[in-house]
Design a protein around this motif. Structure first.
Motif, short mmCIF file in Angstrom:
data_model
loop_
_atom_site.label_atom_id
_atom_site.label_comp_id
_atom_site.label_asym_id
_atom_site.label_seq_id
_atom_site.Cartn_x
_atom_site.Cartn_y
_atom_site.Cartn_z
N ARG A 148 0.81 -1.22 0.00
CA ARG A 148 0.00 0.00 0.00
C ARG A 148 0.85 1.27 0.00
N SER A 149 2.06 1.19 0.56
CA SER A 149 2.92 2.38 0.56
C SER A 149 3.32 2.78 -0.85
N ASP A 150 3.33 1.82 -1.79
CA ASP A 150 3.63 2.15 -3.18
C ASP A 150 2.61 3.12 -3.77
N PHE A 151 1.43 3.16 -3.16
CA PHE A 151 0.35 4.01 -3.65
C PHE A 151 0.12 5.23 -2.75
N GLY A 152 1.05 5.45 -1.82
CA GLY A 152 0.92 6.60 -0.93
C GLY A 152 -0.03 6.39 0.22
N VAL A 153 -0.42 5.15 0.47
CA VAL A 153 -1.31 4.82 1.60
C VAL A 153 -0.43 4.13 2.65
N SER A 154 0.26 4.92 3.45
CA SER A 154 1.31 4.37 4.32
C SER A 154 1.06 4.58 5.81
N LYS A 155 -0.11 5.02 6.18
CA LYS A 155 -0.39 5.28 7.59
C LYS A 155 -0.19 4.01 8.43
N TYR A 156 0.56 4.15 9.51
CA TYR A 156 0.84 3.10 10.50
C TYR A 156 1.76 1.98 10.01
N VAL A 157 2.35 2.11 8.81
CA VAL A 157 3.34 1.13 8.38
C VAL A 157 4.59 1.30 9.26
N PRO A 158 5.22 0.25 9.81
CA PRO A 158 4.92 -1.17 9.58
C PRO A 158 4.04 -1.81 10.65
N ALA A 159 3.55 -1.03 11.63
CA ALA A 159 2.73 -1.63 12.68
C ALA A 159 1.51 -2.33 12.09
N VAL A 160 0.87 -1.66 11.13
CA VAL A 160 -0.13 -2.29 10.30
C VAL A 160 0.56 -2.59 8.97
N SER A 161 0.59 -3.84 8.58
CA SER A 161 1.49 -4.28 7.51
C SER A 161 1.33 -3.50 6.21
N ASP A 162 2.48 -3.33 5.55
CA ASP A 162 2.50 -2.68 4.25
C ASP A 162 1.91 -3.61 3.20
N GLU A 163 2.20 -4.88 3.29
CA GLU A 163 1.69 -5.85 2.33
C GLU A 163 0.21 -6.10 2.55
N VAL A 164 -0.54 -6.02 1.47
CA VAL A 164 -1.98 -6.24 1.50
C VAL A 164 -2.29 -7.47 0.66
N GLN A 165 -3.00 -8.41 1.26
CA GLN A 165 -3.41 -9.61 0.54
C GLN A 165 -4.81 -9.38 -0.03
N ILE A 166 -4.99 -9.78 -1.27
CA ILE A 166 -6.24 -9.54 -1.98
C ILE A 166 -6.86 -10.86 -2.40
N ARG A 167 -8.14 -11.00 -2.16
CA ARG A 167 -8.91 -12.15 -2.64
C ARG A 167 -10.16 -11.63 -3.32
N ILE A 168 -10.47 -12.19 -4.46
CA ILE A 168 -11.59 -11.72 -5.26
C ILE A 168 -12.47 -12.89 -5.66
N THR A 169 -13.76 -12.71 -5.55
CA THR A 169 -14.71 -13.63 -6.16
C THR A 169 -15.58 -12.81 -7.10
N ALA A 170 -15.62 -13.22 -8.37
CA ALA A 170 -16.24 -12.37 -9.38
C ALA A 170 -17.17 -13.16 -10.28
N ALA A 171 -18.30 -12.54 -10.61
CA ALA A 171 -19.25 -13.09 -11.57
C ALA A 171 -19.42 -12.09 -12.70
N PHE A 172 -19.55 -12.62 -13.92
CA PHE A 172 -19.73 -11.78 -15.10
C PHE A 172 -20.91 -12.30 -15.91
N GLU A 173 -21.75 -11.37 -16.39
CA GLU A 173 -22.90 -11.73 -17.22
C GLU A 173 -22.63 -11.36 -18.67
N LYS A 174 -23.01 -12.24 -19.58
CA LYS A 174 -22.77 -11.99 -21.00
C LYS A 174 -23.71 -10.91 -21.52
N VAL A 175 -23.12 -9.99 -22.29
CA VAL A 175 -23.91 -8.89 -22.86
C VAL A 175 -23.79 -8.83 -24.39
N GLY A 176 -22.91 -9.65 -24.96
CA GLY A 176 -22.77 -9.62 -26.40
C GLY A 176 -21.83 -10.67 -26.91
#
Length: 205
Positions: free
Chosen positions: A177-205
């Motif tokens: 997150r510090s790469d994007f200028g969101v660095s408040k409380y680093v490193p007490a609150v970790s710099d590395e952010v883990q991302i998980r996504i579940t996504a659905a897509f509907e056909k439109v064409g």
């Protein structure tokens, strides 16, 4: 302070959690049988989860619902796939109202100035029978950086509720997150952010 891994009990939402009466509509299919075409994000069943480590005690996570965007996909030419998805920063939710208001403030993500987090793919590579690596650019807090997502195909078919042809995926990735200028409380609150996504897509064409 290195982020700790997610607890094993934190699982992605998957189609298998659907009511038994609908299981026949979500029967497993091979990725090659996906219908080629243009798709839009099905916002109501798409969710991004993020996690940071909190003072070395535990992983703390939140979600961003309300994604919008598009996907162009031909399973026979996966390398030509195009993904463009945006997340509304103002809808960040941790179930803690005080923390939510802090996260959308200027001290953190500054939703008023930077209302979306956007991911645009540049390359898609098949890595297995049902998996792929998506390389792209994420723009957050006014900064654009590379991001790689490891994606897994979930299923495809006609949604029994709205009758739309729907495909689903799960994906994971990490960023600092510090790469994007969101660095408040680093490193007490970790710099590395883990991302998980579940996504659905509907056909439109």
């Amino acid at each position: 302070m290195k982020a700790l891994p997610f607890a094993a009990s934190l699982a992605l939402l998957v189609p298998a959690l659907a009511a038994p009466a609908f299981l026949s509509a979500a029967a497993p299919v091979a990725p090659e049988t996906i219908e080629a075409g243009s798709y839009k994000v099905e916002s109501n069943h798409t969710l991004t989860q993020f996690a940071v480590n909190h003072f070395g005690f535990n992983d703390y996570f939140g979600t961003i619902p309300g994604a919008t965007g598009s996907l162009s996909l031909d399973p026979k030419a996966l390398g030509n796939a195009k993904l463009d998805v945006s997340l509304p920063v103002a809808r960040i939710s941790t179930t803690n109202a005080t923390l939510d208001s802090e996260l959308v403030s200027a001290d953190w993500f500054d939703a008023a100035t930077y209302p979306t987090i956007r991911f645009v793919s540049q390359k898609v590579e098949r890595t297995g029978a049902r998996t792929a690596r998506i390389t792209g650019t994420v723009t957050m807090h006014g900064v654009s950086k590379p991001l790689v997502l490891d994606a897994t195909f979930g299923g495809a078919g006609v949604n029994p509720m709205d009758k739309a042809y729907t495909i689903g995926f799960a994906a994971t990735g990490t960023l600092k997150r510090s790469d994007f200028g969101v660095s408040k409380y680093v490193p007490a609150v970790s710099d590395e952010v883990q991302i998980r996504i579940t996504a659905a897509f509907e056909k439109v064409g």
